[in-house]
Every structure is written in C-alpha cells, then in structure tokens.
Motif scaffolding. Structure first.
Motif, PDB file in Angstrom:
ATOM      1  N   THR A 186     -40.233   5.560  67.814  1.00 45.23           N
ATOM      2  CA  THR A 186     -39.129   5.827  66.893  1.00 45.23           C
ATOM      3  C   THR A 186     -38.657   7.270  67.015  1.00 45.23           C
ATOM      4  N   GLN A 208     -36.179   1.365  73.523  1.00 44.08           N
ATOM      5  CA  GLN A 208     -37.258   2.076  72.836  1.00 44.08           C
ATOM      6  C   GLN A 208     -37.336   1.659  71.368  1.00 44.08           C
ATOM      7  N   GLY A 209     -36.207   1.324  70.775  1.00 42.69           N
ATOM      8  CA  GLY A 209     -36.226   0.815  69.405  1.00 42.69           C
ATOM      9  C   GLY A 209     -36.957  -0.511  69.308  1.00 42.69           C
ATOM     10  N   ILE A 242     -31.919   3.774  74.362  1.00 44.97           N
ATOM     11  CA  ILE A 242     -32.053   3.824  72.901  1.00 44.97           C
ATOM     12  C   ILE A 242     -32.459   2.467  72.315  1.00 44.97           C
ATOM     13  N   GLN A 254     -37.162   0.059  80.452  1.00 44.68           N
ATOM     14  CA  GLN A 254     -37.079   1.515  80.311  1.00 44.68           C
ATOM     15  C   GLN A 254     -37.324   2.204  81.651  1.00 44.68           C
ATOM     16  N   THR A 258     -36.813   7.802  70.310  1.00 45.04           N
ATOM     17  CA  THR A 258     -35.468   7.229  70.301  1.00 45.04           C
ATOM     18  C   THR A 258     -34.480   8.174  69.628  1.00 45.04           C
TER      19      THR A 258
END
Length: 518
Positions: free
Chosen positions: A236, A136-137, A133, A176, A239
C-alpha cells in the motif's frame, strides 16, 4: 603503426614537419580512440572508469527506485518459500510439494499477457504507472485477504488451495515484473545496471519474506497472519509512493532505439518520444513478438534457457526438503539462508564489471562446470552424512549453501545482463519478458521434474525405503549436465558474438532469418 604495410605509414609519407605529426596524431585518435596524446592506454582506461562513475551517479535515483520495486516483487516469492518449509514440516510429501511449486509458474507464462501490459495504458497516467499502481494495489488486498485464511489451510494441509492462492499472487507479481523490466530499459542510461537492481532488490524481498519471517516467528514476535498483513501494508505504501513521487519519464535518460535505413543500422536518441515508448496497439506487439521468435539467434537462446538448469535442480528444493527430513528445522535453514544472503547481494556487484561488457553471458558459461560439481557434492553430502547432525555436518551444509548462492547469483546476473544487452527497445518490456519467461520456465520445469521424480523413483517395501529416489535423481541431473555442456556451451558463447542486428525485431519485420549458423 606507421611501419605497417598498407597502414598509416603509407598514408602519411607525403606530409612533412608539423603537418605530418598532426596528421599522425589525428589518425591515431580515429583508429585507437582509447589512447590519448599524453596518457596512452592508461588515460583511456581512466576515462572509461570516470565515464562509468559518471553514469552510475546519473543513474543512482533510477537504480534506487528499480531496486525498491524489485524488492517488493520478491515478497510473494519469499512468502511461497516460507510456506514450502512449513508444509514440509507438517508432513507434505515430495509429490505434494511438487504440486505447490506450480504456484510460481506465472513467471514462466507471463509472455501470454505481456504485450497487453506493454501496449495498453492510460496516457494521462503513463505507460508503466497505468499498470504498476493497480497491480500493487491488488497485491496489497490479496495478501490481506490471505492473512485471514492462511492458518486453517496450513492446519488441514490443503496444498492445492494454497497453491491456487499463491498462483494468483505470483500472477500479480509477474505482471509487476513485466512493467518494471520495461521501465528499466528507459529509466537507466547504462542498461547493465538493470540486472544488478533485479538481483539485489529481489533477493532482499525474498530474504525478508522467508528468512525474516522464520526468525521473527521463532521468537514469537509475529504470527503468519500478522506478517502477511505487514507485507500488505508495504505494498500500500509503495503504491502511494510510486503514484505521487516517481515520474513516468525522464528526458535526461534517452532510450536508444534502432531503425534500418538504406540497409544500414542507425541509432537515434529521442527521449520519451522514442520508438521504445511509442504507443502501439496490442496486436502489433504480438506480431512483433512472433517476429522475435522467428529470429534465429533468439531461437538458439531459448533452447539454451529451457534446458540448462536441469543439471542443478536436485541440489535446490529437493535437497532442502531432504535436509528437513534428516532433522534440520526450517528455522535452521533460515539461519543458513541469512548467512548466504550477503553473498547473494555482493556477488552481483562484484561481477558487474564483467556483465556490463560486450560478452556478459561468458560469466555464466565459465561457472557452469563449477556449479555442476558443487551440485553433485550436495548428493555426496547427504550420502555420507553422519548418524547425528553435529557441528561438522552443519558447517559443511553452510559452506555448500554459501558456494551455491555465490555461483547462482553470478550466473543469474550474467543472464539478465545478456538479456538487457540484446533486447530490442522497440517492443519495450515484452522482449526482455520473453527471455525472462523462458528462463523461468526452464528453471521451474526442471525443479518440478526433479522434485516429483524423488517420489516416483523411490522404491519401498511397506514402510521401509529400499532405494531413495533422491540419490537416483541426483545422479541423473549430473549426467544431464555433462551432456548439456558438451553439446550446448560452445553455442551459448557463440551467440554473444552476433551483431546487434541479429536480435532486432524492428529491423527484421520481414521475418527473414539471420544467417548465424554455427
């Protein structure tokens, strides 16, 4: 079988009538489990096919999630590829392009922080989502910020700054990758599908961010800043999707973990409480990774991975840059890549039956010489080019690209399937990360050397080129490939015959080497 000396025949002689026949059938089932009473080998084959279909049906939700995550991972890679074409079109030299290629090195260095990712997490959120999370943000924020400064950097041909910014984005994408690789080990019932998800998902992401951008930009549909903002928005949404809709664990997909007891290896299935998902401290993970590096089988595999791609390096980025110098626009290369993309996605599916077996790496070794010959044909294609680029030369380039993509995708899928088969789930994603890291390091270092050597080996007299370094580098790669295959191919095939215990760090914590000499 009953007539074999010392076999079933001698064991069932004392039995009579129905007892004898039943015993024979029971013995046959134990010895030859693939043969049934009524259908023989054909029934056994059908059962295996039905079992594979059943496993695919059970794994389908996990395959879709993993494919989606790997596709996102391909976006920063595709953006870097698109920027490479733009920079070359702006007049960047091979030396500058080799500098820009350094931005992708985080994928080759991620083993340095992989144990932290694998062992430090928030229990309430989950082992994988605790990292996925925020990473990816950050990717979403980074792409948005880059969109505000990308055009001035390109106009000024500030290659070093662009390489630094893309290096950060690659770092986040590599993190990731660590998370998703580890998640795949516990999310899938049949690990061989992990390589297929990786190949197809990442290929889609790269295709969209490179070829997709070129096509849209050539039609004035989007500008590069707007495209980067769209990619930012995609991260976004992803996520939010992962945080809300994707569960951390699944008891229906237990992880196979291995332990050693009384000198024998046993396999246990304990779902989310397995050793593969146990919360272990960071330093313990590093110690286990050191144990992995101490395994004889792993050291042999790492030597192969660090050296085997030099043979094909000159037929990749240097060849593309040379085609641009000859008059191919980046849009033309994008169209050719579009034609090759279906091949890149279909080939992993075609080779999946061979890569989900016991010897998946055999596919890569069987295709090594054909790919070496094809790579050298790229050199001949440039050497024998006509004065003007016509449809015949373009058709030959397309055929070359299609064949190169097919062989590359098959070898990549074979490589990932072998990694998934030998990885010890006791260390989660760190084991696969180690293997993928070294494989990436071998590929990127070979690519960097080949690209840089083009300028180094070029001989000029003023502005006139007397000897083109591209030709010298191509011949050098061919010779290196022939030497490598003669020395290493047999060793690579042998590694697949080693027992599972030869690859287990959890079963070799004493650090004693496995006797697996050639």
């Amino acid at each position: 079988v009953a007539g074999c000396r010392g076999g079933l025949g001698e064991r069932i002689v004392p039995l009579q009538g129905m007892t004898r026949r039943r015993a024979f059938k029971r013995e046959m089932k134990e010895r030859l489990p693939g043969i049934s009473e009524s259908g023989g080998e054909k029934d056994g084959g059908n059962k295996r096919k039905l079992n594979m279909i059943s496993q695919l049906r059970d794994d389908l939700p996990a395959i879709m999630v993993l494919g989606f995550l790997y596709m996102l991972q391909g976006l920063p890679i595709g953006i870097a590829i698109a920027l490479g074409g733009i920079l070359k079109e702006k007049g960047a030299t091979y030396t500058q392009m080799s500098t820009f290629l350094l931005c992708s090195w985080p994928f080759s260095l991620k083993i340095l922080w992989a144990p932290f990712v694998d062992s430090i997490y928030i229990t309430g959120i989950g082992r994988r989502k605790s990292w996925l999370i925020p990473v990816q943000g950050f990717l979403s924020v980074g792409l948005y910020l880059l969109s505000n400064y990308i055009q001035p950097l390109i106009d000024e041909l500030d290659v070093k700054m662009l390489a630094a910014v893309m290096f950060i984005l690659y770092f986040l994408a590599a993190t990731q990758d660590i998370v998703v690789d580890g998640w795949a080990l516990t999310m899938l019932k049949r690990r061989g599908w992990a390589s297929t998800c990786n190949s197809i998902g990442q290929s889609l992401g790269v295709l969209f961010a490179s070829t997709g951008y070129y096509i849209l930009a050539s039609r004035s549909i989007v500008t590069l800043p707007i495209f980067l903002q769209a990619c930012s928005f995609s991260f976004t949404l992803a996520t939010v999707f992962v945080a809300i809709f994707v569960p951390e664990g699944d008891d229906s997909h237990p992880t196979s973990t291995h332990s050693i007891e009384d000198g024998r290896q046993r396999e246990s299935h304990e779902g989310n409480k397995s050793l593969g998902e146990a919360k272990i401290d960071t330093f313990s993970t590093y110690r286990q990774m050191r144990t992995v590096l101490g395994l004889h089988a792993v050291r042999q595999l790492l030597l192969i991975l660090i050296t085997w791609k030099i043979s094909f390096a000159c037929a990749q980025a240097p060849l593309v840059f040379k085609l641009q110098e000859l008059g191919f626009s980046k849009e033309s290369m994008a169209y050719i890549q579009t034609l090759a993309s279906p091949v890149e996605m279909i080939v992993p599916l075609l080779v999946a039956p061979k890569t989900t077996g016991e010897r998946p790496f055999s596919v890569a070794m069987d295709l090594y010489i054909p790919r070496l010959v094809l790579s050298f044909s790229g050199f001949l294609l440039i050497l024998c080019r006509p004065g003007d680029i016509g449809w015949i030369f373009t058709a030959l380039v397309v055929i070359f690209k299609l064949l190169q993509t097919a062989l590359s995708a098959a070898m990549f899928t074979s490589q990932l399937a072998f990694f998934a088969r030998v990885s010890d789930p006791a260390i989660g994603g760190s084991y696969m990360t180690l293997l993928n890291t070294v494989a990436n390091l071998g590929s990127l270092s070979s690519l960097w050397i080949a690209t840089r050597m083009v300028d180094v080996l070029t001989v000029k007299s003023g502005e006139e080129i007397i000897l083109d370094g591209f030709y010298v580098t191509s011949i050098g790669c061919l010779v290196a490939g022939m030497i490598w295959y003669a020395l290493m191919s047999r060793r690579a095939k042998f590694l697949q015959t080693l027992p599972k215990s030869a690859w287990l760090a959890s079963g070799n914590l004493s650090g004693k080497p496995v006797n697996s000499s050639l």
